[in-house]
Design a protein around this motif. Structure first.
Motif, PDB file in Angstrom:
ATOM      1  N   ASP A  32      39.914 -41.317  30.594  1.00  0.00           N
ATOM      2  CA  ASP A  32      39.740 -39.955  30.100  1.00  0.00           C
ATOM      3  C   ASP A  32      39.176 -39.090  31.224  1.00  0.00           C
ATOM      4  O   ASP A  32      38.149 -39.426  31.818  1.00  0.00           O
ATOM      5  CB  ASP A  32      38.799 -39.956  28.895  1.00  0.00           C
ATOM      6  CG  ASP A  32      38.579 -38.565  28.344  1.00  0.00           C
ATOM      7  OD1 ASP A  32      37.633 -37.893  28.803  1.00  0.00           O
ATOM      8  OD2 ASP A  32      39.338 -38.150  27.458  1.00  0.00           O
ATOM      9  N   HIS A  33      39.835 -37.982  31.545  1.00  0.00           N
ATOM     10  CA  HIS A  33      39.436 -37.163  32.681  1.00  0.00           C
ATOM     11  C   HIS A  33      38.038 -36.583  32.505  1.00  0.00           C
ATOM     12  O   HIS A  33      37.242 -36.552  33.459  1.00  0.00           O
ATOM     13  CB  HIS A  33      40.448 -36.039  32.895  1.00  0.00           C
ATOM     14  CG  HIS A  33      41.793 -36.525  33.334  1.00  0.00           C
ATOM     15  ND1 HIS A  33      42.908 -35.705  33.396  1.00  0.00           N
ATOM     16  CD2 HIS A  33      42.221 -37.745  33.731  1.00  0.00           C
ATOM     17  CE1 HIS A  33      43.947 -36.411  33.816  1.00  0.00           C
ATOM     18  NE2 HIS A  33      43.561 -37.647  34.017  1.00  0.00           N
ATOM     19  N   THR A  34      37.703 -36.124  31.317  1.00  0.00           N
ATOM     20  CA  THR A  34      36.375 -35.550  31.079  1.00  0.00           C
ATOM     21  C   THR A  34      35.296 -36.609  31.223  1.00  0.00           C
ATOM     22  O   THR A  34      34.264 -36.392  31.871  1.00  0.00           O
ATOM     23  CB  THR A  34      36.311 -34.914  29.679  1.00  0.00           C
ATOM     24  OG1 THR A  34      37.251 -33.839  29.607  1.00  0.00           O
ATOM     25  CG2 THR A  34      34.910 -34.389  29.395  1.00  0.00           C
ATOM     26  N   GLN A  35      35.519 -37.758  30.615  1.00  0.00           N
ATOM     27  CA  GLN A  35      34.532 -38.828  30.702  1.00  0.00           C
ATOM     28  C   GLN A  35      34.349 -39.294  32.143  1.00  0.00           C
ATOM     29  O   GLN A  35      33.234 -39.553  32.592  1.00  0.00           O
ATOM     30  CB  GLN A  35      34.960 -40.001  29.824  1.00  0.00           C
ATOM     31  CG  GLN A  35      33.936 -41.127  29.774  1.00  0.00           C
ATOM     32  CD  GLN A  35      34.390 -42.259  28.858  1.00  0.00           C
ATOM     33  OE1 GLN A  35      35.554 -42.335  28.478  1.00  0.00           O
ATOM     34  NE2 GLN A  35      33.464 -43.124  28.526  1.00  0.00           N
ATOM     35  N   ARG A  37      34.792 -37.515  34.824  1.00  0.00           N
ATOM     36  CA  ARG A  37      34.060 -36.478  35.555  1.00  0.00           C
ATOM     37  C   ARG A  37      32.567 -36.550  35.259  1.00  0.00           C
ATOM     38  O   ARG A  37      31.732 -36.428  36.152  1.00  0.00           O
ATOM     39  CB  ARG A  37      34.610 -35.101  35.166  1.00  0.00           C
ATOM     40  CG  ARG A  37      34.091 -33.952  36.002  1.00  0.00           C
ATOM     41  CD  ARG A  37      34.712 -32.644  35.542  1.00  0.00           C
ATOM     42  NE  ARG A  37      34.246 -31.519  36.325  1.00  0.00           N
ATOM     43  CZ  ARG A  37      34.491 -30.243  36.039  1.00  0.00           C
ATOM     44  NH1 ARG A  37      35.242 -29.955  34.985  1.00  0.00           N
ATOM     45  NH2 ARG A  37      34.030 -29.266  36.800  1.00  0.00           N
ATOM     46  N   CYS A  38      32.222 -36.795  34.008  1.00  0.00           N
ATOM     47  CA  CYS A  38      30.812 -36.914  33.619  1.00  0.00           C
ATOM     48  C   CYS A  38      30.164 -38.139  34.257  1.00  0.00           C
ATOM     49  O   CYS A  38      29.018 -38.094  34.709  1.00  0.00           O
ATOM     50  CB  CYS A  38      30.688 -36.985  32.103  1.00  0.00           C
ATOM     51  SG  CYS A  38      31.184 -35.484  31.239  1.00  0.00           S
ATOM     52  N   ASP A 160      28.363 -33.467  28.762  1.00  0.00           N
ATOM     53  CA  ASP A 160      29.525 -34.157  28.203  1.00  0.00           C
ATOM     54  C   ASP A 160      30.700 -33.235  27.902  1.00  0.00           C
ATOM     55  O   ASP A 160      31.674 -33.649  27.284  1.00  0.00           O
ATOM     56  CB  ASP A 160      29.136 -34.903  26.926  1.00  0.00           C
ATOM     57  CG  ASP A 160      28.573 -33.970  25.852  1.00  0.00           C
ATOM     58  OD1 ASP A 160      28.547 -32.739  26.090  1.00  0.00           O
ATOM     59  OD2 ASP A 160      28.166 -34.476  24.794  1.00  0.00           O
ATOM     60  N   SER A 161      30.628 -31.980  28.355  1.00  0.00           N
ATOM     61  CA  SER A 161      31.723 -31.068  28.014  1.00  0.00           C
ATOM     62  C   SER A 161      32.020 -30.099  29.156  1.00  0.00           C
ATOM     63  O   SER A 161      31.903 -28.889  29.001  1.00  0.00           O
ATOM     64  CB  SER A 161      31.374 -30.270  26.748  1.00  0.00           C
ATOM     65  OG  SER A 161      30.155 -29.567  26.925  1.00  0.00           O
ATOM     66  N   GLU A 163      34.763 -29.182  30.266  1.00  0.00           N
ATOM     67  CA  GLU A 163      35.939 -28.351  30.017  1.00  0.00           C
ATOM     68  C   GLU A 163      35.577 -27.007  29.395  1.00  0.00           C
ATOM     69  O   GLU A 163      36.384 -26.081  29.398  1.00  0.00           O
ATOM     70  CB  GLU A 163      36.926 -29.103  29.105  1.00  0.00           C
ATOM     71  CG  GLU A 163      36.462 -29.309  27.674  1.00  0.00           C
ATOM     72  CD  GLU A 163      35.505 -30.479  27.507  1.00  0.00           C
ATOM     73  OE1 GLU A 163      35.018 -30.679  26.377  1.00  0.00           O
ATOM     74  OE2 GLU A 163      35.259 -31.181  28.493  1.00  0.00           O
ATOM     75  N   CYS A 171      30.221 -28.413  38.366  1.00  0.00           N
ATOM     76  CA  CYS A 171      29.229 -28.869  37.392  1.00  0.00           C
ATOM     77  C   CYS A 171      27.861 -29.112  38.017  1.00  0.00           C
ATOM     78  O   CYS A 171      26.839 -29.046  37.348  1.00  0.00           O
ATOM     79  CB  CYS A 171      29.691 -30.157  36.727  1.00  0.00           C
ATOM     80  SG  CYS A 171      31.340 -30.092  36.030  1.00  0.00           S
ATOM     81  N   GLY A 233      44.953 -34.749  29.776  1.00  0.00           N
ATOM     82  CA  GLY A 233      43.556 -35.135  29.759  1.00  0.00           C
ATOM     83  C   GLY A 233      43.283 -36.595  30.063  1.00  0.00           C
ATOM     84  O   GLY A 233      42.142 -37.036  29.946  1.00  0.00           O
TER      85      GLY A 233
END
Length: 264
Positions: A32-35, A37-38, A160-161, A163, A171, A233
């Protein structure tokens, strides 16, 4: 869905082995791209905070807020810290060390949580960057940090967000790491099979065509995973290779600072 060519080792003159070459791949995973990145943010800020806190000076916590919900521009925090850096160098002969994390307020406006390490003679009014004309976009404050690493990691744990941030916004930011600290940060971003084969002082690079070159002798290791497809994503990876264990299990980059066994 866009299908991609699997990462090849052709540039190194080798072909990575596949676990079951006759029937296809036996292992895959979805990133997952968001996860991802976090996770990267937490790793980088965690290592940098611990390293920067080892240095001299007093840590201060700064908060830079925006007056207008849509007032954000990408160079605002950069210009603010550049002004602070130049003033510290000119007035105190000091190299600024800092970390920052972006966060969104409930009203939707971003703001920055910044930790800076400055000489002990610096006082709060020196760090009111709005009053000094270095932050013209809203209000700021400055408070001495009792536990700067814990302060940074508190905001990292809530992250966690990304996006929902303004488009193109970074970030987090890190500045003032010395060579040893930069090497620790580099090490933490390597895949585990490279970490087990290289100290923080070991030369490591990605060659054209894929894989990793480790050590002064230039030993090449194929990547363990390759991209098979990209969706909205996420990225799907398949296992290309499994490197045998080395028997070395470093607990982190700091455990490798004096290790010579893996350095070429």
């Amino acid at each position: 869905m866009r299908v991609l060519r699997l990462e090849s080792a052709a540039g190194a003159g080798l072909v990575p082995s596949i676990n079951n070459g006759e029937t296809g791949f036996v292992e895959s995973m979805k990133i997952d791209h968001t996860q991802a990145r976090c996770t990267r943010l937490r790793k980088n800020l965690g290592v940098a905070a611990k390293w920067l806190a080892k240095g001299a000076g007093q840590a201060w916590m700064l908060t830079c807020t925006y007056r207008d919900v849509d007032g954000w521009k990408p160079d605002h925090i950069k210009q603010c810290l550049q002004n602070l850096r130049k003033w510290l160098q000119r007035e105190h002969g000091w190299t600024l060390r800092y970390l920052w994390v972006m966060e969104l307020q409930k009203r939707g406006a971003p703001h920055y949580h910044v930790v800076v390490w400055v000489p002990r003679g610096v006082v709060a009014r020196d760090l009111h960057v709005d009053a000094r004309g270095w932050w013209l976009h809203g209000m700021t404050n400055a408070v001495k940090a009792v536990a700067p690493v814990r302060y940074v990691m508190k905001y990292v744990s809530k992250f966690d967000s990304p996006e929902s941030f303004p488009k193109g916004a970074r970030c987090y930011g890190i500045g003032g790491l010395d060579l040893a600290g930069a090497r620790c940060r580099r090490w933490i971003n390597w895949p585990s099979f490279v970490q087990a084969r290289a100290s923080v002082n070991c030369p490591v690079r990605r060659p054209r065509g894929g894989g990793w070159i480790v050590g002064g002798a230039g030993e090449w290791f194929p990547s363990e995973w390759g991209m098979s497809s990209i969706g909205r994503g996420y990225t799907r990876l398949v296992r290309l290779f499994t490197h045998p264990p080395t028997g070395l299990t470093p607990a982190g980059p700091f455990s490798w600072l004096t290790a010579g066994a893996a350095a070429a």
